[in-house]
Design a protein around this motif. Structure first.
Motif, mmCIF file in Angstrom:
data_model
loop_
_atom_site.group_PDB
_atom_site.id
_atom_site.type_symbol
_atom_site.label_atom_id
_atom_site.label_comp_id
_atom_site.label_asym_id
_atom_site.label_seq_id
_atom_site.Cartn_x
_atom_site.Cartn_y
_atom_site.Cartn_z
ATOM 1 N N THR A 203 0.822 -1.216 0.000
ATOM 2 C CA THR A 203 0.000 0.000 0.000
ATOM 3 C C THR A 203 0.858 1.269 0.000
ATOM 4 N N GLY A 204 2.152 1.115 0.284
ATOM 5 C CA GLY A 204 3.032 2.279 0.371
ATOM 6 C C GLY A 204 2.789 3.101 1.621
ATOM 7 N N LEU A 205 2.166 2.481 2.634
ATOM 8 C CA LEU A 205 1.831 3.209 3.866
ATOM 9 C C LEU A 205 2.678 2.720 5.031
ATOM 10 N N PRO A 206 2.887 3.573 6.038
ATOM 11 C CA PRO A 206 3.666 3.146 7.209
ATOM 12 C C PRO A 206 2.849 2.266 8.160
ATOM 13 N N ILE A 207 3.573 1.461 8.952
ATOM 14 C CA ILE A 207 2.907 0.744 10.053
ATOM 15 C C ILE A 207 2.815 1.730 11.208
ATOM 16 N N LYS A 208 1.641 2.290 11.383
ATOM 17 C CA LYS A 208 1.444 3.317 12.407
ATOM 18 C C LYS A 208 1.599 2.727 13.809
ATOM 19 N N MET A 209 1.020 1.522 13.990
ATOM 20 C CA MET A 209 1.093 0.887 15.312
ATOM 21 C C MET A 209 1.081 -0.624 15.165
ATOM 22 N N THR A 210 1.728 -1.300 16.133
ATOM 23 C CA THR A 210 1.494 -2.724 16.352
ATOM 24 C C THR A 210 0.831 -2.806 17.717
ATOM 25 N N THR A 211 -0.426 -3.167 17.748
ATOM 26 C CA THR A 211 -1.183 -3.119 19.000
ATOM 27 C C THR A 211 -1.169 -4.482 19.682
ATOM 28 N N VAL A 212 -0.860 -4.474 20.964
ATOM 29 C CA VAL A 212 -0.844 -5.718 21.756
ATOM 30 C C VAL A 212 -1.424 -5.452 23.138
ATOM 31 N N GLU A 213 -1.898 -6.525 23.772
ATOM 32 C CA GLU A 213 -2.348 -6.411 25.157
ATOM 33 C C GLU A 213 -1.186 -5.924 26.017
ATOM 34 N N ARG B 137 -0.103 -6.867 28.770
ATOM 35 C CA ARG B 137 0.715 -7.918 29.387
ATOM 36 C C ARG B 137 1.877 -8.361 28.490
ATOM 37 N N LEU B 138 1.815 -8.034 27.168
ATOM 38 C CA LEU B 138 2.854 -8.480 26.251
ATOM 39 C C LEU B 138 3.862 -7.382 25.918
ATOM 40 N N VAL B 139 3.622 -6.172 26.450
ATOM 41 C CA VAL B 139 4.427 -5.019 26.041
ATOM 42 C C VAL B 139 5.910 -5.198 26.393
ATOM 43 N N THR B 140 6.205 -5.618 27.631
ATOM 44 C CA THR B 140 7.600 -5.753 28.057
ATOM 45 C C THR B 140 8.344 -6.742 27.157
ATOM 46 N N GLU B 141 7.684 -7.881 26.893
ATOM 47 C CA GLU B 141 8.308 -8.931 26.098
ATOM 48 C C GLU B 141 8.583 -8.479 24.663
ATOM 49 N N LEU B 142 7.715 -7.604 24.142
ATOM 50 C CA LEU B 142 7.829 -7.239 22.731
ATOM 51 C C LEU B 142 8.533 -5.901 22.510
ATOM 52 N N ASP B 143 8.871 -5.223 23.604
ATOM 53 C CA ASP B 143 9.467 -3.895 23.496
ATOM 54 C C ASP B 143 10.742 -3.937 22.637
ATOM 55 N N GLY B 144 10.778 -3.100 21.617
ATOM 56 C CA GLY B 144 11.951 -3.029 20.754
ATOM 57 C C GLY B 144 12.000 -4.094 19.668
ATOM 58 N N ARG B 145 11.048 -5.027 19.685
ATOM 59 C CA ARG B 145 11.095 -6.118 18.700
ATOM 60 C C ARG B 145 10.078 -5.934 17.578
ATOM 61 N N VAL B 146 9.094 -5.038 17.754
ATOM 62 C CA VAL B 146 8.148 -4.735 16.680
ATOM 63 C C VAL B 146 8.008 -3.220 16.548
ATOM 64 N N GLU B 147 7.527 -2.816 15.392
ATOM 65 C CA GLU B 147 7.471 -1.394 15.070
ATOM 66 C C GLU B 147 6.322 -0.687 15.805
ATOM 67 N N ASN B 148 6.604 0.458 16.417
ATOM 68 C CA ASN B 148 5.574 1.311 17.038
ATOM 69 C C ASN B 148 4.597 0.545 17.922
ATOM 70 N N LEU B 149 5.155 -0.126 18.901
ATOM 71 C CA LEU B 149 4.342 -0.917 19.822
ATOM 72 C C LEU B 149 3.370 -0.018 20.587
ATOM 73 N N PHE B 150 2.115 -0.428 20.663
ATOM 74 C CA PHE B 150 1.110 0.332 21.415
ATOM 75 C C PHE B 150 0.326 -0.648 22.288
ATOM 76 N N GLY B 151 0.446 -0.456 23.598
ATOM 77 C CA GLY B 151 -0.198 -1.379 24.536
ATOM 78 C C GLY B 151 -1.669 -1.068 24.734
ATOM 79 N N LEU B 152 -2.482 -2.111 24.743
ATOM 80 C CA LEU B 152 -3.921 -1.949 24.952
ATOM 81 C C LEU B 152 -4.260 -2.372 26.373
ATOM 82 N N SER B 153 -4.780 -1.435 27.154
ATOM 83 C CA SER B 153 -5.112 -1.801 28.534
ATOM 84 C C SER B 153 -6.599 -2.070 28.706
#
Lengths: 226, 354
Positions: free
Chosen positions: A186-196, A198-214
């Motif tokens: 699509t030629g568009l950026p990945i604005k966010m990778t949304t995760v619960e 509880r997974l934020v610490t584990e995924l920090d720095g490993r996916v683009e624009n991590l956004f935690g869902l509380s």
């Protein structure tokens, strides 16, 4: 994360739009911004932003929702206040669009004004664990159906790949090529990778624009005891 | 990509039907089951199947009759008011000894009622939905996974017994999302059906599939033969699940969404030392009479939990021959009881016993 005055979440039904919209609204509110959430969903009978009415009120977030949401009436009506949000420009807006092209059709009437102001982010929410958007090609089909129905071009991708309570960090990591494929096509950026959350610490720095869902109560249904 | 997928109950029904070999879907939109039709509309054209939005529910069920007559698996889906309209067609399917799958994602009634969930079509489903002496197989899933699994089972048992099968879910089950491991695709079935219009393979005069019989003697025999098949289905196909029944003094009987709520109430009651268990019917016809009869020898009382005014309660009382008291906990009109409401009933029964 940067943001525009209006953020719109659209995508395949069941992709997680409502939940992400609520979390995004709360995050913006935490920056001290005046926020209004508008529920433009005319296709989904249950599990609406209205379920979160109390939580939003507590945080001082305004909610615009059809008078018929969560009632016994199936009336696809749009509240007049949506015009106030789109044209009035007094408040930041988070717009939760109904699923698929049918849901996005309802957005069409506001599009000329949104494009004229040109201060919006239109995000495509995708979950690779949903059966009809499992591949990049399938997701692209939905992407273009929505864009053609509402005539508002997408500006970014939200990778919300998850299996509900069974989601692991591995689920999210395995979806990275999928999200990148969507971004490339699509030629568009990945604005966010949304995760619960509880997974934020584990995924920090490993996916683009991590956004935690509380806020997850909408799809877990725990509050109903189901 | 991931093995499991995240699905709405309605989508799980549609995908499972396709995997089970169904290539013909006829329907008419109604909340809260429209996703079944929406999914079929997207998927069927891609796999050479037929999706058709009929002009009405009545037309849809008669299209199912047409496809079933040719020995091919066919299905329709609707919600309560739409199922009322289909009842004539279901009776004709039963009278012509045709297999078919009818999905009912129930909403509140009677009449137009509302769009929120309900289980008030229990009588309609289990007493034979339509005129005449007949039954349909009735399956009551309690998870999105079970919606997928029972859809395939319903299609195949409908074929085995040449009778319509109904998947009886409710709006919550249809709309909620859970991870699902989809079943393996089933090899094509319905190729060797001597009863179908195509069953003689052009070797001799064609079969006529009809529910009309002019000679009363013959019609009686057809009814009797049909009930022999029903007796076999009752003996061999009944499904149920028992939960913490070994030492139970109170037995909850509940199916579908209310069985999940009851389970949460049971967990809480057990923490308080109350010995309560559950028998969850998975098939509502055939009804699990035997395990209930056996439970009546052990427990002090029964508690039926449903989203209606107490329809299955009658079947529980019949099954146990009214040997033990049967209490009832239910909500209607689209309302759902909380686990605490069920727990209140458990408390009342437990105190009554002391």
């Amino acid at each position: 994360m940067d943001h525009k005055r209006l953020t719109l979440f659209a995508g395949h039904y069941g992709s997680g739009k409502t939940n992400i919209a609520l979390n995004w609204a709360c995050w913006l509110r935490a920056q001290g911004l005046p926020i209004t959430v508008a529920d433009l969903d005319i296709v989904n009978p249950y599990f609406r932003t209205k379920d979160a009415e109390g939580m939003l009120a507590e945080q001082g977030i305004d909610l615009i929702v059809s008078a018929f949401a969560n009632s016994n009436v199936d009336a696809p009506a749009m509240p007049k206040e949506v015009y106030g949000l789109v044209d009035g420009r007094d408040s930041y807006g988070v717009l939760d669009i109904g699923g698929d092209d049918r849901g996005a059709l309802a957005l069409g009437r506001y599009v000329p004004s949104i494009i004229a102001e040109d201060d919006y982010e239109m995000l495509f929410v995708a979950n690779a664990a949903r059966p009809l958007t499992r591949t990049v090609d399938d997701a692209l089909e939905v992407f273009y159906e929505i864009q053609n129905a509402c005539r508002l071009p997408f500006t970014g991708i939200v990778n919300n790949t998850n299996l509900g309570p069974e989601t692991t960090a591995g689920t999210v990591l395995a979806s990275v090529p999928y999200a990148e494929g969507l971004a490339r096509a699509t030629g568009l950026p990945i604005k966010m990778t949304t995760v619960e959350k509880r997974l934020v610490t584990e995924l920090d720095g490993r996916v683009e624009n991590l956004f935690g869902l509380s806020i997850l109560e909408l799809y877990y249904m725990e509050k109903r005891g189901v | 990509m991931t093995e499991k997928v995240l699905m709405k109950g309605n989508e799980a029904i549609a995908e499972a039907a396709i995997l089970a070999g169904c290539r013909h879907y006829f329907g008419y939109p109604i909340t809260p089951q429209t996703e079944v039709a929406a999914y079929m509309a997207k998927k069927m054209p891609k796999i050479g199947g037929t999706f058709l939005q009929a002009e009405s529910e009545i037309a849809a069920i008669n299209m199912v009759y047409g496809v079933a007559s040719t020995g091919k698996p066919a299905m329709t889906s609707s919600s309560s008011p739409g199922i009322s309209l289909k009842c004539e067609g279901i009776s004709y399917l039963a009278g012509a000894d045709l297999p078919a799958l009818i999905v009912n994602v129930q909403r509140g009634g009677p009449g137009l009622g509302g769009i929120q969930p309900s289980q008030s079509d229990y009588f309609l489903a289990t007493r034979g939905p339509g005129h005449g002496d007949f039954h349909v197989l009735v399956f009551a899933p309690a998870s999105v996974q079970e919606m997928a699994d029972l859809t395939g089972k319903a299609l195949h048992l409908a074929w085995k017994y040449r009778m319509p099968a109904m998947l009886l879910a409710d709006g919550t089950m249809g709309q909620m999302m859970e991870p699902v491991a989809l079943p393996e695709p089933h090899e094509a079935f319905g190729t060797d059906n001597p009863w179908a219009t195509t069953g003689t393979l052009m070797a001799r005069e064609h079969n006529i599939v009809n529910s009309l019989e002019l000679a009363p003697e013959v019609l009686e025999q057809k009814n009797l033969a049909r009930f022999e098949r029903y007796a076999q289905a009752e003996a061999e196909e009944c499904l149920w699940e028992e939960y913490l029944m070994d030492d139970a003094e109170i037995c909850i009987v509940s199916y579908g969404i209310t069985a999940r709520i009851s389970r949460n109430a049971i967990v809480q009651a057990r923490k308080e030392g109350i010995r309560v268990g559950m028998i969850r019917p998975i098939t509502l016809w055939p009804f699990p009479n035997e395990p209930l009869k056996a439970a009546a020898d052990k427990v002090d009382s029964f508690l039926v939990v449903e989203l209606n005014m107490g329809q299955m309660k009658e079947d529980v009382e019949l099954a146990i021959r009214c040997r033990k008291p049967v209490d009832f906990c239910g909500r209607v009109g689209g309302m759902i009881p909380t686990p605490d409401e069920v727990l209140d009933h458990i408390h009342a029964l437990a105190e009554g016993r002391r």
